[in-house]
Design a protein around this motif. Structure first.
Motif, mmCIF file in Angstrom:
data_model
loop_
_atom_site.group_PDB
_atom_site.id
_atom_site.type_symbol
_atom_site.label_atom_id
_atom_site.label_comp_id
_atom_site.label_asym_id
_atom_site.label_seq_id
_atom_site.Cartn_x
_atom_site.Cartn_y
_atom_site.Cartn_z
ATOM 1 N N ARG A 17 0.836 -1.200 0.000
ATOM 2 C CA ARG A 17 0.000 0.000 0.000
ATOM 3 C C ARG A 17 0.877 1.260 0.000
ATOM 4 O O ARG A 17 0.588 2.224 -0.717
ATOM 5 N N ARG A 18 1.923 1.244 0.781
ATOM 6 C CA ARG A 18 2.845 2.392 0.828
ATOM 7 C C ARG A 18 3.497 2.598 -0.536
ATOM 8 O O ARG A 18 3.637 3.734 -1.002
ATOM 9 N N ALA A 19 3.888 1.501 -1.184
ATOM 10 C CA ALA A 19 4.524 1.601 -2.497
ATOM 11 C C ALA A 19 3.561 2.169 -3.531
ATOM 12 O O ALA A 19 3.947 2.993 -4.368
ATOM 13 N N THR A 21 0.980 4.135 -2.923
ATOM 14 C CA THR A 21 0.783 5.546 -2.595
ATOM 15 C C THR A 21 1.952 6.377 -3.090
ATOM 16 O O THR A 21 1.773 7.435 -3.710
ATOM 17 N N ARG A 22 3.144 5.911 -2.833
ATOM 18 C CA ARG A 22 4.351 6.643 -3.244
ATOM 19 C C ARG A 22 4.407 6.784 -4.758
ATOM 20 O O ARG A 22 4.712 7.857 -5.283
ATOM 21 N N SER A 23 4.119 5.705 -5.469
ATOM 22 C CA SER A 23 4.154 5.742 -6.931
ATOM 23 C C SER A 23 3.138 6.738 -7.487
ATOM 24 O O SER A 23 3.442 7.518 -8.400
ATOM 25 N N ALA A 24 1.924 6.723 -6.930
ATOM 26 C CA ALA A 24 0.885 7.644 -7.402
ATOM 27 C C ALA A 24 1.274 9.095 -7.129
ATOM 28 O O ALA A 24 1.059 9.976 -7.971
ATOM 29 N N LEU A 25 1.854 9.352 -5.972
ATOM 30 C CA LEU A 25 2.266 10.714 -5.635
ATOM 31 C C LEU A 25 3.417 11.179 -6.526
ATOM 32 O O LEU A 25 3.446 12.338 -6.964
ATOM 33 N N LEU A 26 4.360 10.287 -6.810
ATOM 34 C CA LEU A 26 5.489 10.659 -7.673
ATOM 35 C C LEU A 26 5.010 10.975 -9.085
ATOM 36 O O LEU A 26 5.478 11.941 -9.701
ATOM 37 N N GLU A 27 4.090 10.173 -9.598
ATOM 38 C CA GLU A 27 3.596 10.421 -10.951
ATOM 39 C C GLU A 27 2.815 11.736 -11.009
ATOM 40 O O GLU A 27 2.963 12.518 -11.962
ATOM 41 N N ALA A 28 1.997 11.991 -9.999
ATOM 42 C CA ALA A 28 1.256 13.262 -9.955
ATOM 43 C C ALA A 28 2.208 14.437 -9.812
ATOM 44 O O ALA A 28 2.024 15.491 -10.446
ATOM 45 N N ALA A 29 3.246 14.271 -9.009
ATOM 46 C CA ALA A 29 4.231 15.345 -8.839
ATOM 47 C C ALA A 29 5.003 15.581 -10.124
ATOM 48 O O ALA A 29 5.304 16.732 -10.471
ATOM 49 N N ALA A 30 5.320 14.515 -10.844
ATOM 50 C CA ALA A 30 6.029 14.667 -12.116
ATOM 51 C C ALA A 30 5.182 15.436 -13.120
ATOM 52 O O ALA A 30 5.684 16.313 -13.833
ATOM 53 N N GLU A 44 -0.505 20.378 -2.020
ATOM 54 C CA GLU A 44 -1.888 19.953 -1.793
ATOM 55 C C GLU A 44 -2.537 19.497 -3.102
ATOM 56 O O GLU A 44 -3.292 18.527 -3.128
ATOM 57 N N ARG A 45 -2.213 20.188 -4.181
ATOM 58 C CA ARG A 45 -2.766 19.813 -5.486
ATOM 59 C C ARG A 45 -2.196 18.481 -5.943
ATOM 60 O O ARG A 45 -2.906 17.652 -6.509
ATOM 61 N N VAL A 46 -0.916 18.270 -5.704
ATOM 62 C CA VAL A 46 -0.296 16.990 -6.054
ATOM 63 C C VAL A 46 -1.003 15.851 -5.336
ATOM 64 O O VAL A 46 -1.352 14.827 -5.944
ATOM 65 N N ALA A 47 -1.213 16.015 -4.035
ATOM 66 C CA ALA A 47 -1.869 14.972 -3.257
ATOM 67 C C ALA A 47 -3.283 14.708 -3.770
ATOM 68 O O ALA A 47 -3.694 13.553 -3.938
ATOM 69 N N ALA A 48 -4.021 15.770 -4.048
ATOM 70 C CA ALA A 48 -5.396 15.616 -4.517
ATOM 71 C C ALA A 48 -5.450 14.916 -5.864
ATOM 72 O O ALA A 48 -6.292 14.049 -6.092
ATOM 73 N N GLU A 49 -4.564 15.278 -6.774
ATOM 74 C CA GLU A 49 -4.557 14.657 -8.098
ATOM 75 C C GLU A 49 -4.170 13.180 -8.029
ATOM 76 O O GLU A 49 -4.589 12.392 -8.885
ATOM 77 N N ALA A 50 -3.378 12.835 -7.032
ATOM 78 C CA ALA A 50 -3.013 11.434 -6.854
ATOM 79 C C ALA A 50 -4.093 10.646 -6.126
ATOM 80 O O ALA A 50 -4.034 9.414 -6.066
ATOM 81 N N GLY A 51 -5.075 11.354 -5.560
ATOM 82 C CA GLY A 51 -6.151 10.689 -4.844
ATOM 83 C C GLY A 51 -5.872 10.482 -3.367
ATOM 84 O O GLY A 51 -6.477 9.613 -2.740
ATOM 85 N N TYR A 52 -4.977 11.315 -2.807
ATOM 86 C CA TYR A 52 -4.609 11.164 -1.400
ATOM 87 C C TYR A 52 -4.721 12.513 -0.690
ATOM 88 O O TYR A 52 -4.883 13.554 -1.317
ATOM 89 N N THR A 53 -4.596 12.466 0.622
ATOM 90 C CA THR A 53 -4.636 13.682 1.413
ATOM 91 C C THR A 53 -3.241 14.299 1.500
ATOM 92 O O THR A 53 -2.235 13.640 1.219
ATOM 93 N N ARG A 54 -3.204 15.565 1.915
ATOM 94 C CA ARG A 54 -1.918 16.218 2.119
ATOM 95 C C ARG A 54 -1.109 15.482 3.189
ATOM 96 O O ARG A 54 0.113 15.365 3.095
ATOM 97 N N GLY A 55 -1.811 14.941 4.198
ATOM 98 C CA GLY A 55 -1.121 14.200 5.246
ATOM 99 C C GLY A 55 -0.418 12.968 4.720
ATOM 100 O O GLY A 55 0.675 12.628 5.186
ATOM 101 N N ALA A 56 -1.041 12.288 3.763
ATOM 102 C CA ALA A 56 -0.410 11.106 3.177
ATOM 103 C C ALA A 56 0.869 11.485 2.460
ATOM 104 O O ALA A 56 1.877 10.761 2.513
ATOM 105 N N LEU A 57 0.851 12.637 1.775
ATOM 106 C CA LEU A 57 2.058 13.089 1.079
ATOM 107 C C LEU A 57 3.166 13.413 2.076
ATOM 108 O O LEU A 57 4.311 12.978 1.902
ATOM 109 N N TYR A 58 2.825 14.160 3.123
ATOM 110 C CA TYR A 58 3.846 14.544 4.096
ATOM 111 C C TYR A 58 4.323 13.357 4.936
ATOM 112 O O TYR A 58 5.393 13.428 5.554
ATOM 113 N N HIS A 59 3.548 12.294 4.949
ATOM 114 C CA HIS A 59 4.002 11.087 5.639
ATOM 115 C C HIS A 59 5.170 10.446 4.893
ATOM 116 O O HIS A 59 6.024 9.792 5.502
#
Length: 211
Positions: A17-19, A21-30, A44-59
């Motif tokens: 699950r962590r992997a 999440t990380r992959s989705a956030l990296l692709e959205a950030a890219a 915050e926009r990166v997290a939202a576009e990846a389908g996660y919360t800002r907290g998940a990104l900062y985790h």
């Protein structure tokens, strides 16, 4: 006090699950870095576009710099898997360099492909960790291209010309610019990338049916 061991399946599920999440956030950030650049990237926009919360990104990432560095590493790894390593398996320097040209064009068809060029322009002349990471990748690719150019000249497959290091820089710059300009113009992007590479190397166009 008795500590109950967590089942192996639970740990594996959490790791997977962590992997994801990380992959989705990296692709959205890219995608975000490709479109807006580093300075205008909103986490915050990166997290939202990846389908996660800002907290998940900062985790997973402490700040924007750490996220951008992870994106650069992720792009480098995916590029190596799809472009670098297949070319490295070819023993002929000309075939290897033209394979890089064509496969790089194919790689750049995705919407994250502009991220390296965008960051390179943004951090030009700055002493910043992201800029240093990009410079390391550039130096590695230029050294690899120069080594193949030298080998090709040694075998007679590539004619004499400018110093290998300068020609390697020109080849890298040409491929970056051409594939960004021709993004979305498949299959001509790959064909023209190979033509550009062969032209810079001093080679005639590949015969029809050879590609």
């Amino acid at each position: 006090m008795t500590v109950t061991a967590r089942p192996e399946g639970t740990r594996r599920t959490q790791t997977e699950r962590r992997a994801r999440t990380r992959s989705a956030l990296l692709e959205a950030a890219a995608r975000g870095l490709s479109t807006y650049g580093y300075g205008n990237l909103v986490l915050e926009r990166v997290a939202a576009e990846a389908g996660y919360t800002r907290g998940a990104l900062y985790h997973l990432f402490a700040n924007k710099e750490e996220l951008a560095l992870a994106v650069v590493q992720w792009v480098e790894e995916t590029w190596d898997a799809e472009v670098g390593r297949p070319a490295a398996e070819l023993t002929c320097p000309v075939e290897a360099l033209t394979a890089v040209a064509r496969n790089h064009a194919v790689y750049c068809r995705r919407d994250v492909a502009r991220v390296m060029m965008t960051l390179k322009v943004e951090f030009a002349g700055q002493d910043h960790p992201v800029g240093r990471a990009l410079a390391r990748i550039r130096d590695r690719l230029v050294a690899d291209f120069a080594e193949r150019i030298t080998a090709g000249r040694g075998s007679g497959a590539i004619p004499p010309g400018p110093p290998p290091g300068e020609l390697a820089l020109a080849l890298l710059g040409a491929l970056e610019g051409l594939t960004i300009s021709l993004s979305g113009h498949a299959p001509h992007d790959a064909e023209l990338a190979e033509r550009a590479a062969r032209g810079l190397l001093g080679l005639p166009p590949a015969p029809e049916g050879h590609r």
